[in-house]
Design a protein around this motif. Structure first.
Motif, mmCIF file in Angstrom:
data_model
loop_
_atom_site.group_PDB
_atom_site.id
_atom_site.type_symbol
_atom_site.label_atom_id
_atom_site.label_comp_id
_atom_site.label_asym_id
_atom_site.label_seq_id
_atom_site.Cartn_x
_atom_site.Cartn_y
_atom_site.Cartn_z
ATOM 1 N N PHE A 192 0.837 -1.205 0.000
ATOM 2 C CA PHE A 192 0.000 0.000 0.000
ATOM 3 C C PHE A 192 0.874 1.258 0.000
ATOM 4 O O PHE A 192 0.642 2.200 -0.745
ATOM 5 N N PHE A 193 1.900 1.234 0.851
ATOM 6 C CA PHE A 193 2.750 2.412 0.955
ATOM 7 C C PHE A 193 3.523 2.647 -0.335
ATOM 8 O O PHE A 193 3.780 3.785 -0.720
ATOM 9 N N GLN A 196 1.135 4.117 -2.699
ATOM 10 C CA GLN A 196 0.863 5.483 -2.269
ATOM 11 C C GLN A 196 2.018 6.397 -2.683
ATOM 12 O O GLN A 196 1.810 7.494 -3.189
ATOM 13 N N ALA A 197 3.218 5.882 -2.484
ATOM 14 C CA ALA A 197 4.393 6.668 -2.852
ATOM 15 C C ALA A 197 4.404 6.926 -4.358
ATOM 16 O O ALA A 197 4.733 8.009 -4.825
ATOM 17 N N SER A 199 1.857 7.111 -6.223
ATOM 18 C CA SER A 199 0.791 8.040 -6.579
ATOM 19 C C SER A 199 1.244 9.489 -6.379
ATOM 20 O O SER A 199 0.698 10.401 -6.989
ATOM 21 N N ASP A 200 2.247 9.674 -5.547
ATOM 22 C CA ASP A 200 2.771 11.028 -5.357
ATOM 23 C C ASP A 200 3.520 11.526 -6.591
ATOM 24 O O ASP A 200 3.776 12.715 -6.718
ATOM 25 N N ASP A 273 -5.278 12.801 -5.358
ATOM 26 C CA ASP A 273 -6.264 12.239 -4.455
ATOM 27 C C ASP A 273 -7.134 11.205 -5.143
ATOM 28 O O ASP A 273 -7.471 10.170 -4.574
ATOM 29 N N LEU A 276 -5.333 8.164 -5.349
ATOM 30 C CA LEU A 276 -5.285 7.531 -4.040
ATOM 31 C C LEU A 276 -6.595 6.817 -3.742
ATOM 32 O O LEU A 276 -6.603 5.691 -3.232
ATOM 33 N N SER A 277 -7.680 7.483 -4.102
ATOM 34 C CA SER A 277 -8.960 6.838 -3.777
ATOM 35 C C SER A 277 -9.152 5.623 -4.660
ATOM 36 O O SER A 277 -9.714 4.607 -4.246
ATOM 37 N N LEU A 279 -6.788 3.846 -5.593
ATOM 38 C CA LEU A 279 -5.917 2.872 -4.947
ATOM 39 C C LEU A 279 -6.645 2.210 -3.782
ATOM 40 O O LEU A 279 -6.652 0.993 -3.630
ATOM 41 N N ASN A 280 -7.291 3.067 -2.989
ATOM 42 C CA ASN A 280 -8.032 2.525 -1.861
ATOM 43 C C ASN A 280 -9.148 1.602 -2.329
ATOM 44 O O ASN A 280 -9.425 0.586 -1.702
ATOM 45 N N ALA A 300 -5.571 -3.511 4.053
ATOM 46 C CA ALA A 300 -4.332 -3.310 3.324
ATOM 47 C C ALA A 300 -3.305 -4.363 3.684
ATOM 48 O O ALA A 300 -2.521 -4.786 2.860
#
Lengths: 743, 154
Positions: A192-193, A196-197, A199-200, A273, A276-277, A279-280, A300
């Motif tokens: 997940f991280f 997330q990374a 996605s930045d 965002d 990210l969503s 992704l979630n 996760a």
């Protein structure tokens, strides 16, 4: 809790520092393998990450500079020249200091710190230089995941992104396929991280590939069957994308394909965002479909722990070629470099075990003695079983000692630093070459060798190796070489410090010894004896006291330290060629093979390793020499006899005693032979060494004690010091000179 | 020092009294770990005359001192009738050879008298105080002064 995590961090730091030193040494040695540079970089980075979690700002700041320089080396922006390598070494020493300081408190040299920071900064491009310090959660720590937490790096990257964004108008479409292997979860990494990374870096589209998912009946719960296909639009260079996955190298199957595309119009926060969503969502849906067993809350974490029967027949071949192309080291390689799995155990537990094994061995010999005394007819069967018991006990004992045995490598690495520091303090050029780093020695020995070795090495740099100009004049290379080696030889550990300096200045050493009243003026000494004068208490050859090795304490400190470990130290030297200090230590501190003898009515043990042969003597073999000297004739050669009881003060030397009947022929380190006269030989057996430290002071002629089968204590003799203390030593010039000086 | 302070503050302390070459001595009961019958010890080479040797106490090597010789009295010819009082000095067990153990006596700290000044440095150092008991005198031993544990090398 936090305390114990912190302890874990410091333990890891030790290992990381070691890995770092090892890497640097390899680099210094000319190893060009990029994986080594990576390994050092990772070590520094992990220290930084962990230190960040505990708020050790100074450490983080320094590690960051260090790491930045290394990052440039890694990306070939910087060339590794000797000057830079030296700087990196100094930085690594300082980093070790900072870690020690963070652990134990105390002050580091602030000036040194600033100097190093400046020196490192000279290598760093200014734009990259912005320290980002973000404490991480403790969550990953107890999973051993410290080195893998990528967050600080990401922030640093985010900082860089702004710079590059303006220069790169084009966006790249990265098609990433990310398939974590189960090993990745075992090391506490969290996909997940990573996503997330990712996605930045831009806008991304994630799809879960659950095609590999098998039915429940064949599902392996530890296996991961899921993969993600990610389409990332980003202005970032490819390296930034790769950096996200840097810490899971070898732990996942990763393919990255790139396509240049037009800059997308909305690369904003809103998109991030949205990604990210998305992704979630991906995570949210995954477990619901795949694994009804899993609780929904920690989605996760649970989601990826999916099973798979045939480990990805399809993606793997696809991944392999790309990996090679990306120059990512294959997992096998990184694994082979990694340490073997280890277990951290409190030393005290091991020591308890060692004591218990010692008791077991004593117990065995008691039992054997009882059975021997038993008047029960045929006990052969019992004796056979007893022999089995003995072998098992020995196995256990060896196994337990092996737990305590550690390679000398960390010790040697610390010594490299001593030589570096000593060289720069004296303005000499020295390098330390180490050999036999894998030699394993008892942990206590390693700990207690640190001081004497430090002393010998400083001495070698300070007094051994000549100044560069003198070396040149003598036709040697400017760079002095000190060779530190360890090896096992017939039940002993040999440690040698060999320098290629000027050797011992014998006339001067002798003169000093005479001046200080250590030897009489007319003493006639062999070269070797003069060399070994260095070990006499109160001897220091430094003309003026340097702040390095001449601290008023001489090499006698070394000798004491080594002797207290049951070892000996010796020096041999060749003028103009250099000197060799050798330390000989017993392999274990706990058990040894000994010969049980009786001396003056007492039972004693002589270490087998020092005995060359034993023989029963008769009057014809003995001849007197002078008033109290006796020689034993062995096959035509004469060897001085040393009456052990006499040497130990166990009988009146003037009493009219019968000549003892049994002789143990022993050989000293210097090759000198002597026959130890004892009353009788009883047995040969393994004995447990009980230190006499703290029971009584040093006793001449006795190295330790042991407990025999009947529960009695027996002294373990030290033949070397018995010979030195006996009249037989009248044949030994050492003794002669001390006699002379006493009179 | 600490032992003395302890003595003063304790309500009633129990002491074990024993004889050494005819003289009565005592130690606080909590200083004593165990009392064993004498058995021959292993002689230490080059040992001072008041160190008898070492013995095996359940796997530990402990030194045995001859109290009598230590106090400057005559050397004890140890026999089966004698006892070894095992005490701990700085957490290390040490054995003290005494002639025989007499009894356990309970003492009010106020009854402990200062050692009168006599012309013997050893005595002044080794004796912490004296008590009057059953018409005789019992000497309280200052254990730390009597036994100094050799320093460990390194």
């Amino acid at each position: 809790m936090a305390g114990s995590i912190q302890d874990t961090f410091f333990e890891e730091c030790e290992e990381l520092l070691e890995a770092m030193d090892e890497g640097l040494t390899a680099i210094e040695g000319g190893d060009q393998d990029p994986e080594i540079v990576n390994a050092v970089f990772r070590a520094v980075h992990s220290i930084k990450g962990g230190a960040g979690a505990f708020g050790m700002e100074e450490l983080v700041a320094f590690a960051h500079k260090f790491e930045t320089v290394f990052d440039d080396v890694r990306s070939n922006k910087l060339q590794l020249d000797p000057k830079l390598i030296q700087l990196l070494f100094r930085a690594s020493d300082h980093l070790a200091d900072l870690v020690t300081r963070a652990r134990d408190g105390g002050q580091t040299d602030a000036e040194h710190h600033d100097v190093l920071i400046k020196a490192l900064e000279e290598y760093i491009d200014e734009e990259e230089e912005e320290i980002v310090f973000e404490p991480m959660g403790f969550g990953g720590l107890d999973m051993g995941g410290l080195p893998d937490l990528p967050l600080p790096d990401l922030d640093a990257m985010a900082g860089g992104m702004i710079d590059t964004a303006s220069t790169t108008p084009m966006e790249t479409l990265y098609k990433v396929r990310f398939h974590p292997l189960k090993e990745m979860f075992a090391t506490g990494n969290e996909p997940f991280f990573l996503l997330q990374a990712l996605s930045d870096l831009g806008t991304m589209d994630v799809t879960l590939d659950d095609s590999e998912l098998p039915g429940f009946d064949v599902m392996d719960l530890d296996e991961n069957y899921l993969a993600w296909n990610i389409e990332l639009r980003s202005k970032e260079p490819r390296s930034a994308v790769e950096a996200v996955f840097e810490f899971v190298e070898g732990l996942c199957e990763l393919t990255i394909d790139t396509e240049e595309v037009e800059a997308s119009e909305v690369p904003g926060d809103a998109d991030g965002d949205a990604a990210l969503s998305a992704l979630n969502d991906a995570f949210g849906t995954a477990p619901a479909e795949d694994e009804p067993v899993a609780a929904p809350a920690p989605l996760a974490e649970v989601a990826p722990e999916e099973p798979k029967p045939a480990p990805v027949a399809e993606p793997k071949p696809a991944a392999a070629p790309v990996k090679a192309e990306e120059n990512t080291p294959p997992p096998a390689k990184s694994e082979s470099r990694g340490p073997k799995p280890t277990l951290r155990v409190e030393l005290e537990r091991v020591d308890r075990l060692i004591n218990a094994v010692g008791e077991l061995i004593i117990n065995h010999s008691m039992l054997a003695q009882q059975i021997a005394n038993l008047d029960a007819g045929d006990v052969r069967d019992v004796e056979i079983e007893l022999e089995g018991f003995k072998n098992l006990a020995r196995d256990i004992q060896e196994g337990v000692m092996a737990i305590r045995a550690q390679p000398v490598k960390p010790l040697f690495q610390r010594m490299a630093r001593i030589v570096r520091e000593a060289s720069s303090a004296t303005g000499k050029n020295c390098k330390l070459v180490t050999e036999g780093e894998a030699t394993e020695v008892d942990k206590t020995v390693i700990e207690r060798l640190s001081d004497p070795l430090t002393h010998i090495l400083r001495n070698a740099v300070d007094h051994g190796v000549e100044k560069p100009e003198d070396r040149e004049a003598a036709g040697k290379s400017k760079m002095g070489e000190i060779r530190l080696s360890a090896s096992h030889r017939s039940g002993s550990v040999y440690i040698e410090v060999r320098d290629d300096g000027a050797g011992v200045n014998r006339p001067r050493v002798k003169q000093i010894a005479i001046d200080k009243g250590l030897i009489p003026e007319n003493a006639e000494l062999t070269d070797n004896e003069i060399d070994n004068l260095l070990f006499l208490p109160g001897f220091s050859t430094a003309k003026e006291i340097s702040n390095l090795s001449g601290r008023g304490v001489g090499m006698d400190v070394v000798k004491n330290a080594v002797t207290s470990l049951g070892g000996r130290v010796n020096v041999t030297s060749t003028p103009g060629k250099g000197s060799v200090f050798s330390i000989i230590l017993p392999l274990t501190l706990a058990v040894m093979d000994g010969m049980v003898v009786s001396v003056g009515g007492q039972t004693m043990v002589v270490p087998i390793t020092s005995i060359v042969e034993t023989m029963r003597g008769n009057d014809e073999m003995l001849s007197n020499l002078g008033a109290d000297g006796t020689l034993l004739s062995i096959r035509g050669s004469f060897v001085p006899v040393c009456d052990v009881a006499n040497a130990l003060g166990l009988k009146d030397p003037f009493s009219d005693h019968q000549q003892p009947g049994v002789f143990l022929l022993v050989e000293t380190e210097t090759g000198q032979r002597c026959a130890l006269a004892v009353d009788d030989i009883h047995d040969q057996r393994q004995v447990v060494i009980k230190s006499l430290d703290g029971v009584c002071g040093n006793i001449d002629g006795v190295s330790a004690a042991t407990i025999l089968g009947d529960g009695k204590i027996a002294m373990i003799l030290d033949p070397e010091s018995i010979i030195a203390a006996s009249p037989a030593a009248a044949f030994d010039p050492d003794r002669r000179m001390s006699n002379a000086s006493a009179s | 020092m600490q032992a003395q302070a302890e003595l003063r503050h304790a309500e009633h302390s129990e002491f074990v009294s024993f004889t050494v070459t005819g003289q009565a001595f005592c130690l606080q009961i909590k200083q004593i770990r165990e009392i064993r019958r004498w058995s021959p010890v292993t002689v230490l080479p080059h040992a001072p005359h008041d160190v008898l040797g070492v013995m095996n106490l359940r796997g530990a090597v402990i030194p045995i001192y001859d109290l009598s010789a230590r106090f400057g009295l005559e050397t004890t010819e140890a026999s089966e009738r004698n006892v070894v009082i095992v005490v701990a000095v700085q957490d290390k067990p040490v054995g003290l050879l005494a002639e025989s153990v007499s009894e356990i006596i309970s003492i009010n700290p106020d009854d402990i008298q200062e050692t009168p000044a006599v012309d013997s440095r050893n005595t002044m150092e080794f004796i912490q105080g004296i008590i009057s008991h059953d018409g005789g005198m019992v000497r309280i031993i200052n254990l730390e002064a009597v036994i100094s544990v050799p320093e460990q090398v390194f």
